[in-house]
Design a protein around this motif. Structure first.
Motif, PDB file in Angstrom:
ATOM      1  N   ALA A   1       1.020  -1.010   0.108  1.00  0.00           N
ATOM      2  CA  ALA A   1      -0.012  -0.141   0.129  1.00  0.00           C
ATOM      3  C   ALA A   1       0.899   1.728   0.141  1.00  0.00           C
ATOM      4  CB  ALA A   1      -1.102   0.069   1.154  1.00  0.00           C
ATOM      5  N   LEU A   2       1.739   1.263   0.853  1.00  0.00           N
ATOM      6  CA  LEU A   2       2.803   2.600   0.446  1.00  0.00           C
ATOM      7  C   LEU A   2       3.446   2.642  -0.297  1.00  0.00           C
ATOM      8  CD1 LEU A   2       3.640   2.019   4.625  1.00  0.00           C
ATOM      9  CD2 LEU A   2       2.491   4.074   4.100  1.00  0.00           C
ATOM     10  N   GLU A   3       3.974   1.471  -0.778  1.00  0.00           N
ATOM     11  CA  GLU A   3       4.739   1.448  -2.217  1.00  0.00           C
ATOM     12  C   GLU A   3       4.181   1.999  -3.344  1.00  0.00           C
ATOM     13  OE1 GLU A   3       7.668   1.334  -2.604  1.00  0.00           O
ATOM     14  OE2 GLU A   3       8.753   0.016  -1.296  1.00  0.00           O
ATOM     15  N   LYS A   4       2.541   2.063  -3.306  1.00  0.00           N
ATOM     16  CA  LYS A   4       2.242   2.460  -4.189  1.00  0.00           C
ATOM     17  C   LYS A   4       1.591   4.343  -4.308  1.00  0.00           C
ATOM     18  CE  LYS A   4      -3.212   1.488  -6.505  1.00  0.00           C
ATOM     19  NZ  LYS A   4      -3.859   0.249  -6.567  1.00  0.00           N
ATOM     20  N   ILE A   5       1.293   3.868  -2.760  1.00  0.00           N
ATOM     21  CA  ILE A   5       1.491   5.864  -2.653  1.00  0.00           C
ATOM     22  C   ILE A   5       2.689   6.504  -3.441  1.00  0.00           C
ATOM     23  CG2 ILE A   5       1.189   7.758  -1.097  1.00  0.00           C
ATOM     24  CD1 ILE A   5       0.310   6.043   0.598  1.00  0.00           C
ATOM     25  N   LYS A   6       3.918   5.771  -3.483  1.00  0.00           N
ATOM     26  CA  LYS A   6       5.430   6.470  -3.873  1.00  0.00           C
ATOM     27  C   LYS A   6       5.514   5.779  -5.825  1.00  0.00           C
ATOM     28  CE  LYS A   6       9.072   5.347  -2.585  1.00  0.00           C
ATOM     29  NZ  LYS A   6       9.853   4.050  -1.779  1.00  0.00           N
ATOM     30  N   ARG A   7       4.483   5.215  -5.644  1.00  0.00           N
ATOM     31  CA  ARG A   7       4.276   4.759  -7.288  1.00  0.00           C
ATOM     32  C   ARG A   7       3.553   6.494  -7.978  1.00  0.00           C
ATOM     33  NH1 ARG A   7       3.905  -0.344  -6.278  1.00  0.00           N
ATOM     34  NH2 ARG A   7       1.606  -0.210  -6.623  1.00  0.00           N
ATOM     35  N   ILE A   8       2.480   6.117  -7.858  1.00  0.00           N
ATOM     36  CA  ILE A   8       1.366   6.532  -7.844  1.00  0.00           C
ATOM     37  C   ILE A   8       1.708   8.595  -8.289  1.00  0.00           C
ATOM     38  CG2 ILE A   8      -1.112   7.983  -7.322  1.00  0.00           C
ATOM     39  CD1 ILE A   8      -1.333   5.950  -5.827  1.00  0.00           C
ATOM     40  N   GLY A   9       2.620   8.859  -7.348  1.00  0.00           N
ATOM     41  CA  GLY A   9       3.348   9.869  -6.870  1.00  0.00           C
ATOM     42  C   GLY A   9       2.352  11.147  -7.182  1.00  0.00           C
ATOM     43  N   THR A  10       1.447  11.364  -6.782  1.00  0.00           N
ATOM     44  CA  THR A  10       0.808  12.707  -6.572  1.00  0.00           C
ATOM     45  C   THR A  10       0.445  13.483  -5.117  1.00  0.00           C
ATOM     46  OG1 THR A  10      -1.471  11.411  -6.689  1.00  0.00           O
ATOM     47  CG2 THR A  10      -0.500  11.805  -9.018  1.00  0.00           C
ATOM     48  N   ALA A  11       0.877  12.564  -4.032  1.00  0.00           N
ATOM     49  CA  ALA A  11       0.764  12.403  -2.904  1.00  0.00           C
ATOM     50  C   ALA A  11       1.392  14.288  -2.469  1.00  0.00           C
ATOM     51  CB  ALA A  11       0.661  11.807  -1.835  1.00  0.00           C
ATOM     52  N   GLY A  12       0.867  14.791  -1.541  1.00  0.00           N
ATOM     53  CA  GLY A  12       2.007  15.945  -1.079  1.00  0.00           C
ATOM     54  C   GLY A  12       3.344  15.800   0.025  1.00  0.00           C
TER      55      GLY A  12
END
Length: 626
Positions: free
Chosen positions: A467-478
């Protein structure tokens, strides 16, 4: 887009005309009959060309093809060049035209499918066969605009106009290209030419006024609109545009004249009362503005704008009683949007921590809201929030669930539901909530983050890591969320003994938030746990202690790093200070470890016993026999 049939230049298919009696007879090329062109023009809607959809243009272009037209300006046969060479027979000419037709139809087909690049290439192939095929030039210009290639659009639109200066749509696409490029002066030149050539189109004159305004030529814009009014008579549309110009120029007196004229013609139109109220406020005539609102309420007692504006007016005067009179009345009106009411309640809720006396008013507003909008998703969500503020977590979760049963796409309500689990540190439930929310929004970074931190707490390391790696892959989080995701991954990889990945993620987190003291402490502690880069770990924790010198866990980390370096006397001093501030189980265990190394075995045993009482699962026999 496909070229509009109005104003197109065309040649007939040689075999479709009975007057062709021999191969020697010269083929005749001619334009569409002028009267037929005018009929096509009159059938167009009054919408501005800029608003035509791609599909509309394609349908018009397909109509051109359906009547057997292919754009061609030259009187030479299709495929001719400067040196025509030997004359072609009729069969060859027919084959050339069929080739052009096929390319053009293919280009239109790909445009319909959305294959814009392929369509562009095919239109250019048509131009290789027929260099002055201005319908293809027009379509290439439209496609270039779609791809934001405005210089190319200008080039091809200009060439199309050179081929046919009577075509309305060729002017429009050239104007559009200049407008999108931001060259308003050039767009105005083209629009002025459109108005000269097609004076009957009122929309084009209005559009010219708009271009003047966008180019900050306000006076020309007003003059153009006034001329249209003088010729066509009073028009609400023109008056509204003039009103907008005067407001933009802060010429409020002129704007007031316009809105008074509109009200004279439409005394029951609430929108014009709102406009007048706004103008009067900008003129500093607040008392007159209140009279306008009162007049509006006389005509429309449930008018939401008037009720809410009066409530806000009296709130600013600290007249809570009168403000609430209008506010509660507005909340009783089911026609007023729910979202606006919810926003008012949320604003009041943000004020309650500093002013608890507001909370009873919020409860009354919520009760009115629930009565006015019974069974709505927002009503349930609001009730859930009030229960949560009252520390009734189970009831809050029940009402959030009811809201989501009605409107499962509401991300803020999902987050409210998740917060109930996070707030009570119920990580099992938090994991389930986040997992369920991700079924609806699999790429929502906050849901992924909550799944990550809850999974980390309950031992679901693999799903938490994913889940956390997916946040990095998406790359749109602040930056803050990215830093938190990287920091959590640093811990997860440490637990899974993937130390290289752990360090990499901690380093990434520090690049986002280099002064985060929690991050500095955790990174330093994990490094000390595996006896890795202890000097660097010491620098990290010292930086954290610079901002939080009395934080027990930071003092313990610093002492533990000294312990790992064999500096037991220094370690004792720091960990003792941590114990005095917070006799936590882990800190007590560390204190015992330090004392044991200093030869103070009895004292060490006392601290380990204290650690066990505080919740540590340490093996005392193993400690004593190490």
């Amino acid at each position: 887009m496909i070229a509009n049939s109005s104003g197109s230049v065309a040649v007939t298919h040689p075999l479709s005309c009975s007057r062709y009696q021999s191969q020697e007879q010269k083929l005749k090329h001619y334009r569409l009959d002028h009267i037929f062109m005018q009929k096509l023009h009159s059938n167009q809607t009054r919408s501005h060309f800029i608003r035509l959809s791609l599909s509309q243009g394609i349908l018009i272009g397909c109509f051109v093809l359906a009547i057997g037209l292919v754009s061609c300006k030259s009187s030479q046969p299709i495929g001719s060049s400067t040196d025509p060479g030997p004359p072609k027979g009729l069969d060859e000419l027919t084959l050339d035209k069929e080739k052009v037709d096929k390319r053009y139809v293919d280009a239109c087909t790909h445009m319909i499918r959305g294959d814009l690049r392929v369509a562009m290439d095919l239109f250019k192939e048509v131009l290789k066969l027929v260099p002055d095929h201005h319908a293809s030039m027009y379509n290439i210009a439209k496609l270039a605009i779609e791809q934001r290639q405005y210089d190319d659009a200008i080039t091809y639109a200009s060439r199309a106009l050179d081929a046919d200066k009577t075509n309305y749509w060729y002017y429009q696409v050239l104007k559009q290209a200049y407008e999108f490029k931001g060259e308003f002066a050039r767009a105005i030149e083209v629009q002025e030419e459109i108005v000269r050539q097609f004076p009957a189109k009122i929309d084009d004159r209005i559009q010219l006024a708009e271009l003047y305004i966008r180019n900050r030529e306000m006076n020309k814009g007003i003059t153009t609109l006034t001329q249209i009014e003088e010729e066509m008579g009073p028009s609400d549309e023109i008056s509204l545009r003039k009103f907008q110009i005067f407001m933009r120029q802060k010429e409020y007196d002129q704007a007031l004249v316009i809105v008074n004229q509109l009200l004279d013609g439409h005394p029951s139109e609430p929108r014009f009362y709102q406009m007048k109220y706004d103008v009067l406020n900008r003129l500093g005539k607040n008392a007159e503005g209140i009279l306008v609102l009162d007049e509006l309420l006389d005509r429309d007692p449930d008018n939401g704008f008037a009720l809410l504006s009066l409530a806000d007016h009296y709130r600013k005067l600290n007249n809570t009683e009168k403000s609430d009179f209008y506010l509660f009345q507005a909340f009783e009106n089911p026609e007023i949007e729910q979202s606006g009411k919810i926003q008012i309640i949320q604003n009041l809720l943000r004020m309650t921590p500093d002013n608890p006396s507001i909370f009873p008013r919020v409860q009354k507003l919520a009760a009115i809201f629930n009565r006015t909008h019974p069974g709505s998703a927002q009503a349930y969500a609001l009730q859930g929030k009030l229960f949560l503020l009252d520390s009734k977590v189970d009831s809050a979760r029940l009402y959030y669930r009811k809201s989501l049963d009605i409107e499962s796409s509401n991300i803020p309500v999902w987050l409210d539901l998740i917060e109930t689990s996070f707030g009570t540190r119920d990580f099992q439930q938090l994991y389930k909530d986040a997992e369920e929310a991700l079924e609806f929004y699999p790429n929502q970074e906050q849901f992924l983050y909550f799944l990550g931190i809850s999974g980390s707490q309950i031992g679901e390391y693999r799903s938490a890591t994913n889940a956390l790696e997916k946040i990095k892959r998406i790359g749109t989080a602040g930056e803050q969320l990215m830093a938190q995701a990287c920091a959590e991954l640093g811990q997860l990889y440490h637990y899974q003994k993937e130390y290289e990945k752990s360090d990499k993620n901690f380093d990434q987190a520090l690049r986002y938030t280099p002064d985060d003291d929690i991050l500095l402490n955790n990174y330093a502690y994990f490094l000390s746990e595996r006896n890795s880069r202890l000097s660097e770990a010491q620098e990290l924790i010292e930086k954290a202690l610079d901002t939080q010198p009395e934080q027990p866990s930071y003092l313990d980390t610093y002492g533990w790093i000294l312990f790992k370096q064999g500096k037991y006397n220094e370690a004792e001093k720091w960990i003792k200070k941590a114990v005095d501030l917070n006799p936590d189980a882990e800190i007590l265990e560390h204190y015992g470890d330090v004392l044991y190394k200093l030869g103070k075995k009895d004292d060490a045993k006392i601290q380990w016993e204290r650690a066990r009482v505080a919740g540590s699962e340490l093996d005392l026999d193993k400690k004593l026999n190490q």
